[in-house]
Design an enzyme around this catalytic site. Structure first.
Site, PDB file in Angstrom:
ATOM      1  N   GLU A 153      -2.166  -7.259  -1.073  1.00 48.32           N
ATOM      2  CA  GLU A 153      -1.177  -6.338  -1.613  1.00 48.32           C
ATOM      3  C   GLU A 153       0.137  -7.062  -1.908  1.00 48.32           C
ATOM      4  OE1 GLU A 153      -0.960  -2.850   0.714  1.00 48.32           O
ATOM      5  OE2 GLU A 153       1.212  -2.855   0.689  1.00 48.32           O
TER       6      GLU A 153
ATOM      7  N   GLY B 277      -0.970  -0.386   2.275  1.00 48.67           N
ATOM      8  CA  GLY B 277      -2.346  -0.760   1.929  1.00 48.67           C
ATOM      9  C   GLY B 277      -3.202  -1.015   3.145  1.00 48.67           C
TER      10      GLY B 277
END
Ligand code: COA
Length: 438
Positions: A238, A336
């Protein structure tokens, strides 16, 4: 029309640009380092122009003025992740929080479940073809630009040009505000003996050829610092910070064995210092893609030898992991974390693992230690990663493997890696909780 004419016609002052905001609008700010500065300041300074404005975004490194009580007559902050400058507004009651997986944000914007009237972004000046680059943040920015009624872009010549899904034509932007300023920086956290020991424990679970996802907080850089001798590591994450640059320069990262996107570090946003932004500038080894690609568990599941490293606030005896709240106080968001935990569990090669790495205690300013291994999560805390998803938990004292372990085995392993000062008390609590001997 000639793109230069479009750019010229739409370039204006920040005060002019924010007149495009209408009462009742939801204004979405680009995430993290990509948040514009002058236009956000101008929006707050000109608040008498409108009524009932909702401001939403993920991480902010900015001042978060619109979330302060003195501006709650006009602005309502509704975060998708909270940060130090905005989290108090939720605790105080005038702000609020929407729990959401990061990978879902673009699709929720597409479906208008998360509404966007005005998207505020930061871009490079246009190139010779009339394309600006959104540089440090692809995540939900790409979809936000497509879905918004009005796009206001701060043009900053200090934004790097990063390859991937990051180019936007000047015709897609309604207002340009030129403002050259250094980007937000997030300096690497200090690595103490505790982080070093956590880094070593995590490194023992990482083989040559592994693909790494790194979360937010102090731990990821501590882990990367232990990986200098590894070979053929890959990055699909991420976010990345400065630690990745050091490791790349040592030759440990070549992304040759990832299974997908080989040869490239694929990420959805950058959060580090100028060192990271300069490294990523026009670097074919780095690609920024939207978060519904990078974080989607189906995409993540295709990566080979995946090791996901995230951090948390608290773990209870059953393996319920709290990462984004302290009791009732919302301090961040799921981000995430679960996207990658689930993607790793679904990995096609069967080798994906996820690690929650945390110091065994948090030390408060007055020196009080609080154990992060607890029998029960704090009253009001939200479970971020469920006990069904939990895999490895790592502290400076060792490694617990929760997947496949029953409740008592989980608790025993967790107590064994808790801080020694708390182990006796935790063992007593074990007996009470499970009606069994430790
Ligand atoms: N009890 C009480 N307070 C606690 C605590 C606990 N068990 N654990 C942490 N805290 C406090 C710390 O003391 C610190 O307080 P301070 O801000 O007053 O100093 C604060 O919470 C933050 O903790 P810290 O350990 O410094 O955080 P970090 O920067 O290392 O980040 C997380 C850790 C868990 C907050 C962060 O990783 C996160 O938000 N994770 C969720 C999202 C995620 O994983 N995304 C993945 C990809 S980006």
């Amino acid at each position: 029309m000639d793109w230069k004419k479009i750019y010229e016609d739409r370039t204006m002052s920040a005060d002019e640009a924010v007149k495009l905001i209408q009462s009742g609008d939801t204004v979405v700010l680009a995430h993290c380092v990509a948040e514009p500065v002058a236009v956000v300041d101008a929006m707050v300074a000109n608040k008498n122009l409108y009524k009932d404005i909702t401001v939403s975004h993920m991480v902010t490194l900015g001042k978060g003025e619109y979330s302060k009580p003195e501006h709650s007559d006009v602005f309502r902050y509704e975060g998708w992740f909270t940060s130090p400058s905005t989290r108090n507004s939720i605790a105080q009651g005038h702000g609020d929080f929407i729990p959401v997986f990061f990978h879902e944000i673009p699709s929720l914007i597409r479906k208008d479940i998360l509404h966007v009237d005005v998207m505020m972004v930061t871009v490079t000046p246009p190139d010779e073809h009339g394309y600006c680059n959104i540089g440090v943040s692809s995540d939900y920015t790409v979809q936000g630009i497509k879905s918004a009624r009005t796009v206001i872009a701060e043009v900053n010549d200090q934004v790097p040009t990063v390859f991937g899904e990051t180019f936007v034509h000047v015709s897609e932007i309604d207002a340009f505000v030129e403002n050259s300023h250094p980007l937000f920086e997030s300096a690497p956290a200090k690595i103490t003996e505790v982080e070093e020991a956590i880094g070593k424990n995590c490194a023992s679970l990482i083989d040559d050829g592994a693909t790494l996802q790194l979360g937010i907080g102090a731990i990821p850089d501590a882990v990367l610092a232990q990986l200098g001798e590894k070979k053929h590591l890959g990055i699909h994450s991420e976010m990345i910070a400065d630690g990745v640059v050091d490791l790349y320069e040592k030759g440990a990262i070549d992304c040759s064995q990832k299974g997908i996107d080989e040869g490239k570090m694929v990420v959805t946003f950058l959060m580090g210092t100028k060192k990271l932004y300069d490294f990523c500038d026009k670097n074919p080894a780095v690609e920024l893609r939207p978060v519904d690609y990078v974080n989607h568990p189906e995409v993540v599941s295709q990566l080979k030898n995946l090791v996901c490293i995230n951090s948390c606030v608290q773990v209870d005896f059953m393996g319920q992991i709290v990462s984004d709240s302290i009791g009732t106080k919302q301090i961040s968001g799921v981000g995430g974390q679960v996207d990658f935990v689930r993607g790793a569990a679904m990995s096609h090669d069967g080798k994906g693992i996820s690690i929650m790495a945390m110091p065994s205690v948090t030390v408060k300013k007055d020196g009080t230690k609080i154990s992060k291994v607890v029998p029960y999560i704090d009253h009001g805390a939200a479970v971020t990663t469920s006990r069904n998803d939990a895999d490895y938990v790592v502290t400076e004292y060792g490694i617990a493997r929760l997947k496949g372990a029953n409740l008592k085995e989980r608790a025993r392993q967790l107590i064994n890696i808790a801080h020694p000062d708390f182990r006796d008390e935790l063992k007593e609590q074990f007996k009470e909780r499970f009606n069994a001997e430790f």
